[in-house]
Design an enzyme around this catalytic site. Structure first.
Site, PDB file in Angstrom:
ATOM      1  N   ARG A 180       0.820  -1.200   0.000  1.00  0.00           N
ATOM      2  CA  ARG A 180       0.000   0.000   0.000  1.00  0.00           C
ATOM      3  C   ARG A 180       0.857   1.254   0.000  1.00  0.00           C
ATOM      4  O   ARG A 180       0.573   2.233  -0.699  1.00  0.00           O
ATOM      5  CB  ARG A 180      -0.927  -0.015   1.223  1.00  0.00           C
ATOM      6  N   LYS A 181       1.939   1.244   0.767  1.00  0.00           N
ATOM      7  CA  LYS A 181       2.824   2.403   0.823  1.00  0.00           C
ATOM      8  C   LYS A 181       3.551   2.592  -0.513  1.00  0.00           C
ATOM      9  O   LYS A 181       3.756   3.723  -0.966  1.00  0.00           O
ATOM     10  CB  LYS A 181       3.836   2.233   1.962  1.00  0.00           C
ATOM     11  N   ASP A 210      -1.078   4.130  20.687  1.00  0.00           N
ATOM     12  CA  ASP A 210       0.076   4.932  21.080  1.00  0.00           C
ATOM     13  C   ASP A 210      -0.355   6.118  21.941  1.00  0.00           C
ATOM     14  O   ASP A 210       0.145   6.304  23.068  1.00  0.00           O
ATOM     15  CB  ASP A 210       0.803   5.427  19.831  1.00  0.00           C
ATOM     16  N   ARG A 238       4.321   6.084   7.677  1.00  0.00           N
ATOM     17  CA  ARG A 238       5.580   5.324   7.639  1.00  0.00           C
ATOM     18  C   ARG A 238       6.001   5.063   6.207  1.00  0.00           C
ATOM     19  O   ARG A 238       5.177   4.660   5.381  1.00  0.00           O
ATOM     20  CB  ARG A 238       5.393   3.994   8.399  1.00  0.00           C
ATOM     21  N   TRP A 293      -8.905   6.544   7.362  1.00  0.00           N
ATOM     22  CA  TRP A 293      -8.005   7.281   6.473  1.00  0.00           C
ATOM     23  C   TRP A 293      -7.364   6.367   5.431  1.00  0.00           C
ATOM     24  O   TRP A 293      -6.997   6.824   4.357  1.00  0.00           O
ATOM     25  CB  TRP A 293      -6.957   8.077   7.244  1.00  0.00           C
TER      26      TRP A 293
END
Length: 478
Positions: free
Chosen positions: A64-65, A242, A445, A102
């Site tokens: 995907r990235k 996180d 990322r 998102w």
């Protein structure tokens, strides 16, 4: 490119172009390729995504990235649109990659942009276009979910088929409203909730004024999500492990009695999102577990350890299984090897005695020894640490390393490695008392982003941890 295509706001466009011309905006090959395409119409002759940006990126989101960053380049004209970009990207290799809102919005935006770039816009259905508009209009924040990169991608896509829609002008106004003083746009427009958690934790360790700490905790409790977690920014609709870990740890450190209700809801959030393997994902139940998230969740839960022995024991075993032979863990949300070492060690050493005694003591000892050896061997002659062994010392990596060593009981008054690290850290302090660090956090990322307040937070947390035997988990262990 958004303003150029719209033909509006020339003054604001020039401000953005001025930033793109700076060395800071072209620090990496990927950044430079984007900037040079926008500034001068230059194409990129090398694979800056595969050979540089994603080189060594071992993560379930890799496919995907790869598509996302290729489309970034194509949108600005650095590379051509390719038919292969229309192929749907598979989820994680094990099929567990749930859809965060998102991710859905970015995926739809990419589909629209690629189809339009190839002259095949008719292949995008009306339902897909409507869904993209629905998502773009769903955020309460001026920038969609405070995620500038996703917001911008959606605006670029919507402008292709609904350029006069009110969401476009409203979205552009939101983007321009979050520009920094240097003229550039941040990848995240608001991190106030996320930064308040560790800042409160550091100030509590430094014995700051109780009134200040209570104000910070009141801010956090007012922004706890209905599911018991916290989002990284204000007016958002999706919590994450996180931000939730730091917020819960702050509340537990400052006053666990006063914040018992919020902490109970936070524990329910963690229990609801934990994976079947015992680890914790970042966003969605069922996503792959991650070391940083698992370490953070364990550290936050240890305030009431005996009540969560099953959760803590499973997470501890997952962390121990995730350690590499050299003592490191996956890096994930940070460029620094020491970041997840710190979070794992802090978690493992905060375990209440009943959990540690459940057959984990020997494994914990071996894991600590391996991480300790790695950090000692990775230390630079100046006393600091870099992102990875051999890299120049940087402030953030030095803080993470000191935090990891302090979790394992090493203190500045009786350990020369820690003493040298603290001395190195103090040489990096600015005249105003703060610290300046290289960018370390990554989102999306592996793109770097810089939130300067983190430098001060990690430094204060490291200095207070190395200088005291006080443990914020002591109440749970007594």
């Amino acid at each position: 490119m958004l303003l150029r295509r719209r033909g509006s706001l020339p003054t604001q466009a020039e401000r953005l172009l001025s930033y793109l011309a700076t060395p800071q905006a072209q620090a990496t090959g990927f950044d430079a390729a984007v900037a040079q395409a926008v500034l001068h119409g230059r194409t990129c002759g090398t694979d800056v995504v595969g050979d540089e940006l994603l080189a060594g990126f071992d993560h379930f989101s890799l496919a995907r990235k790869r598509l996302l960053f290729d489309v970034y380049l194509a949108v600005v004209g650095a590379v051509p649109f390719e038919p292969s970009m229309l192929r749907p990207v598979k989820a994680a290799a094990d099929g567990r990659d749930n859809t965060v809102t998102w991710i859905e919005m970015i995926t739809l935006s990419v589909r629209v942009l690629v189809a339009d770039g190839l002259g095949r816009g008719s292949e995008v259905t009306g339902a897909e276009r409507d869904r993209l508009l629905e998502l773009l209009g769903s955020s309460r924040a001026a920038v969609w979910e405070n995620y500038t990169a996703a917001h911008l991608m959606a605006l670029l896509a919507v402008q292709r088929y609904a350029s006069e829609h009110p969401l476009v002008d409203r979205g552009i106004k939101g983007l321009l409203g979050c520009l920094n003083a240097d003229g550039g746009a941040p990848s995240m427009s608001n991190l106030d909730v996320f930064t308040t958690g560790p800042a409160g934790l550091a100030l509590a360790r430094a014995k700051a004024e109780p009134a200040l700490l209570h104000r910070m905790c009141d801010y956090l409790t007012a922004r706890q999500m209905p599911d018991g977690g916290w989002a990284f920014g204000e007016t958002m609709g999706h919590s994450d492990v996180d931000a939730s870990s730091y917020a819960a740890a702050c509340l537990a450190t400052v006053d666990p009695v006063r914040h018992q209700g919020a902490l109970t809801r936070a524990a329910e959030y963690f229990r609801g999102i934990v994976g079947k393997d015992g680890g914790f994902p970042t966003y969605m139940k069922g996503d792959p577990s991650e070391v940083g998230m698992t370490g953070g969740a364990v550290s936050a839960l240890a305030w009431n350890g005996p009540d969560h022995a099953d959760l803590l024991g499973g997470a501890a075993r997952w962390l121990l299984d995730a350690q590499h032979e050299d003592g490191t863990f996956e890096r994930s949300w940070s460029l620094s090897e020491a970041n997840t070492i710190w979070r794992a060690m802090w978690a493992l050493h905060s375990m209440p005695t009943p959990v540690q005694a459940a057959g984990l003591e020997a494994r914990l000892t071996r894991a600590s020894a391996a991480s300790e050896r790695f950090l000692i061997n990775a230390r630079n002659p100046d006393g600091g640490w870099g992102y990875r062994p051999g890299d120049p010392s940087d402030m953030a990596s030095t803080c993470y390393s000191l935090l990891a060593l302090s979790a394992m009981g090493r203190r500045v008054d009786r350990d020369p490695v820690v003493q040298a690290g603290v001395e190195h850290l103090l040489t990096r302090q600015d005249p105003d008392g703060g610290f300046t660090a290289l960018p370390d956090q990554v989102a999306p990322r592996p793109l770097l982003f810089d939130a300067p307040v983190f430098s001060d937070i990690w430094a204060l947390l490291a200095l207070t941890s190395c200088d005291s035997d006080w443990n914020w988990h002591s109440r749970a262990q007594e």
